[in-house]
Motif scaffolding. Sequence first.
Motif, PDB file in Angstrom:
ATOM      1  N   ALA A 187       0.816  -1.209   0.000  1.00  0.00           N
ATOM      2  CA  ALA A 187       0.000   0.000   0.000  1.00  0.00           C
ATOM      3  C   ALA A 187       0.851   1.261   0.000  1.00  0.00           C
ATOM      4  CB  ALA A 187      -0.930   0.001   1.206  1.00  0.00           C
ATOM      5  N   THR A 188       2.085   1.169   0.495  1.00  0.00           N
ATOM      6  CA  THR A 188       2.889   2.387   0.600  1.00  0.00           C
ATOM      7  C   THR A 188       3.907   2.519  -0.532  1.00  0.00           C
ATOM      8  OG1 THR A 188       4.317   1.212   2.139  1.00  0.00           O
ATOM      9  CG2 THR A 188       2.690   2.685   3.090  1.00  0.00           C
ATOM     10  N   SER A 189       4.183   1.426  -1.229  1.00  0.00           N
ATOM     11  CA  SER A 189       5.149   1.533  -2.315  1.00  0.00           C
ATOM     12  C   SER A 189       4.543   1.075  -3.632  1.00  0.00           C
ATOM     13  CB  SER A 189       6.388   0.680  -1.980  1.00  0.00           C
ATOM     14  OG  SER A 189       7.035   0.297  -3.166  1.00  0.00           O
ATOM     15  N   ARG A 190       4.497   1.979  -4.551  1.00  0.00           N
ATOM     16  CA  ARG A 190       3.980   1.697  -5.881  1.00  0.00           C
ATOM     17  C   ARG A 190       4.733   0.516  -6.506  1.00  0.00           C
ATOM     18  NH1 ARG A 190      -0.696   2.665  -7.226  1.00  0.00           N
ATOM     19  NH2 ARG A 190      -0.599   1.821  -9.293  1.00  0.00           N
ATOM     20  N   SER A 193      -7.070  -6.936   3.567  1.00  0.00           N
ATOM     21  CA  SER A 193      -7.734  -5.982   4.446  1.00  0.00           C
ATOM     22  C   SER A 193      -6.778  -4.857   4.860  1.00  0.00           C
ATOM     23  CB  SER A 193      -8.251  -6.740   5.656  1.00  0.00           C
ATOM     24  OG  SER A 193      -9.060  -5.955   6.418  1.00  0.00           O
ATOM     25  N   THR A 194      -5.522  -5.231   5.145  1.00  0.00           N
ATOM     26  CA  THR A 194      -4.534  -4.217   5.504  1.00  0.00           C
ATOM     27  C   THR A 194      -4.331  -3.246   4.354  1.00  0.00           C
ATOM     28  OG1 THR A 194      -3.390  -5.848   6.850  1.00  0.00           O
ATOM     29  CG2 THR A 194      -2.176  -3.848   6.311  1.00  0.00           C
ATOM     30  N   TYR A 195      -4.180  -3.816   3.164  1.00  0.00           N
ATOM     31  CA  TYR A 195      -3.978  -2.974   1.993  1.00  0.00           C
ATOM     32  C   TYR A 195      -5.128  -1.976   1.837  1.00  0.00           C
ATOM     33  CZ  TYR A 195      -3.565  -1.545  -2.846  1.00  0.00           C
ATOM     34  OH  TYR A 195      -3.470  -0.794  -3.976  1.00  0.00           O
ATOM     35  N   ILE A 221       5.157   4.816   9.236  1.00  0.00           N
ATOM     36  CA  ILE A 221       4.451   3.534   9.262  1.00  0.00           C
ATOM     37  C   ILE A 221       4.106   3.158  10.688  1.00  0.00           C
ATOM     38  CG2 ILE A 221       4.732   1.058   8.883  1.00  0.00           C
ATOM     39  CD1 ILE A 221       6.248   1.757   6.322  1.00  0.00           C
ATOM     40  N   ALA A 222       5.093   3.284  11.583  1.00  0.00           N
ATOM     41  CA  ALA A 222       4.894   2.815  12.954  1.00  0.00           C
ATOM     42  C   ALA A 222       3.894   3.672  13.719  1.00  0.00           C
ATOM     43  CB  ALA A 222       6.232   2.784  13.694  1.00  0.00           C
ATOM     44  N   SER A 223       3.960   4.998  13.550  1.00  0.00           N
ATOM     45  CA  SER A 223       3.122   5.800  14.441  1.00  0.00           C
ATOM     46  C   SER A 223       1.905   6.419  13.758  1.00  0.00           C
ATOM     47  CB  SER A 223       3.962   6.885  15.131  1.00  0.00           C
ATOM     48  OG  SER A 223       4.688   7.607  14.169  1.00  0.00           O
ATOM     49  N   ILE A 224       1.799   6.303  12.442  1.00  0.00           N
ATOM     50  CA  ILE A 224       0.597   6.838  11.801  1.00  0.00           C
ATOM     51  C   ILE A 224      -0.168   5.764  11.029  1.00  0.00           C
ATOM     52  CG2 ILE A 224      -0.267   8.450  10.070  1.00  0.00           C
ATOM     53  CD1 ILE A 224       2.072  10.264  10.893  1.00  0.00           C
ATOM     54  N   ILE A 225       0.512   5.141  10.087  1.00  0.00           N
ATOM     55  CA  ILE A 225      -0.199   4.207   9.215  1.00  0.00           C
ATOM     56  C   ILE A 225      -0.729   3.002   9.990  1.00  0.00           C
ATOM     57  CG2 ILE A 225       0.110   2.617   7.291  1.00  0.00           C
ATOM     58  CD1 ILE A 225       1.873   4.646   5.987  1.00  0.00           C
ATOM     59  N   LEU A 226       0.135   2.418  10.808  1.00  0.00           N
ATOM     60  CA  LEU A 226      -0.270   1.197  11.515  1.00  0.00           C
ATOM     61  C   LEU A 226      -1.454   1.437  12.457  1.00  0.00           C
ATOM     62  CD1 LEU A 226       0.683  -1.681  11.313  1.00  0.00           C
ATOM     63  CD2 LEU A 226       2.168  -1.312  13.267  1.00  0.00           C
TER      64      LEU A 226
END
Lengths: 256, 272
Positions: free
Chosen positions: A88-91, A142-144, A169-174
């Motif tokens: 989801a974060t890398s094209r 589901s994560t994606y 990733i650790a403090s916002i996306i997750l």
Amino acid sequence: MPRSSEPDGIGYWAGVSPAIVLCIWELAGRLGWTNPILLPNPTQIVAALAALVASGGILTPLVHTVGLFVVGFTLAAVIGTGIGIAMATSRRLYGLLEPLVEMLRPIPKPALVPVLFLFLGIGKATMIALVVLAGMFPVLISTYQGVRGLDPVLLETARTFQISRSRMIASIILPASLPMILAGMRVALGLGLVLVILAEMLAAQEGIGFRILDLERSFQIRDMFAWIVVLVLLGAAMMKVFDVAERNLVPWRGRS
Amino acid sequence: MSAVDRLNVSDRERSEPRSSREWLGGRASGVLLIVALLSLWELSSRLGWVVSAYWPPVSQILAAAFAQLMGGEILLSLAATMRRAAIGYAAASAAGIVLGIVLARSRLLRCGLLPLIEIVRPMPTPAIIPPLILFLGVDDALKIFIVALASFFPIFTTTYAGVAAVDDTLIQTARTFRTSWARTLYAVVLPAVVPAIAAGLRTATGLCIVVAVLSEMIAGSSGIGYYLIETQYAMRPDLMYAAVLYLALTGYALNRVFLAIEMRAIPWMGKS
């Protein structure tokens, strides 16, 4: 979709109809309407279950099944979440992995049981691999979805503050996509348990699945039903644990 | 169940038309990866890096799969499996939709039946098979019943939740106009819950094949699940992999067909 906590107007009535069914079942057994060999009375099943617990024979199979399941499920959750976030974060990673995921996903997972048995041999590693394969795709997808569905403003803000990728990733996306990740894990929970039981039935020498099929084949029907009760309780307990964990991890769920 | 819901939305997005160049442009590396993995598989088997009877080269598997097209056991087994899955699915759809609507609208029936449904739901499907063998034998009746039982839950749950979530104003309005009970159901409730029902039906399409295959594995005498086990014991990995390939294709095709029907039949899905 209504939350599970939404009142459905049942409340205390929840126990009534199961009790009635059990009473009819018991009565039918006592009056000889049912074949006592094929369908033991509830009281007989409970007695068999009690004997099982008292003798301690419940422990080894239970530990076997739960152990396989927990290891496989944990791996599936970690791998699924990891790949999901990566895609989801890398094209570029998305382009690399999406065709492979789409190719493997539609395979009905039970079909992989004999394949993996041939391939990895019959053993615990194979059974764990099956749980991982069955469980990781729901988590991954589901994560994606969860990460892709995040508010762009959230990510833009983080970018404005020049937060590092790992920190983002650790403090916002997750945390923000956690509800979706957990929703995927809930699907994986049910699938994983199905696969463990199936694998045990087909190839193990131990475990609840093995016991149920073995007892059926040797016609010890009461004990078979006792083990099925154990399995139902196990499934319900896992769901309960998951519910509690979810409520603690995402207390805001369903409120937004 | 929300995961299932969102997945559906996503798949719809994904299935929306896009230019083929755009599709390949983003995924060229992924297609290459698959080609590389398959070549590695082929080479490792051909050159003897992996010396194992269970590691046939890809080309041999494809040849086996192709040979089956000229009338082979795999397609016959697959047809038998699909027939059972289809009958069970149809029964589950009827029961799931009807019970979902009725239970959401009637408190009495809800009190009576919902607890029973909730007790059966967490039971892993393979566990129900051995006791049912005693009552239904190992033939079609058993497998169709298991498929129906397993497919029932997603259909019922989404229908039930969908009806429960119907805007009460709609129903009150219908009541204000003294619309009959049947007409309210048909003209107000049903269109509002069709997307939810479709979501459940879609989950069940994947599930019904899974369950049909696993029931044939445990209590098999025919069908593709039994065939897989048979080829495992007969040490014919090429045929086994070919069978898995056909199953995967079937699963993929079913999902696509379902999406196409869904888009045509329920254009308002996922837009509310």
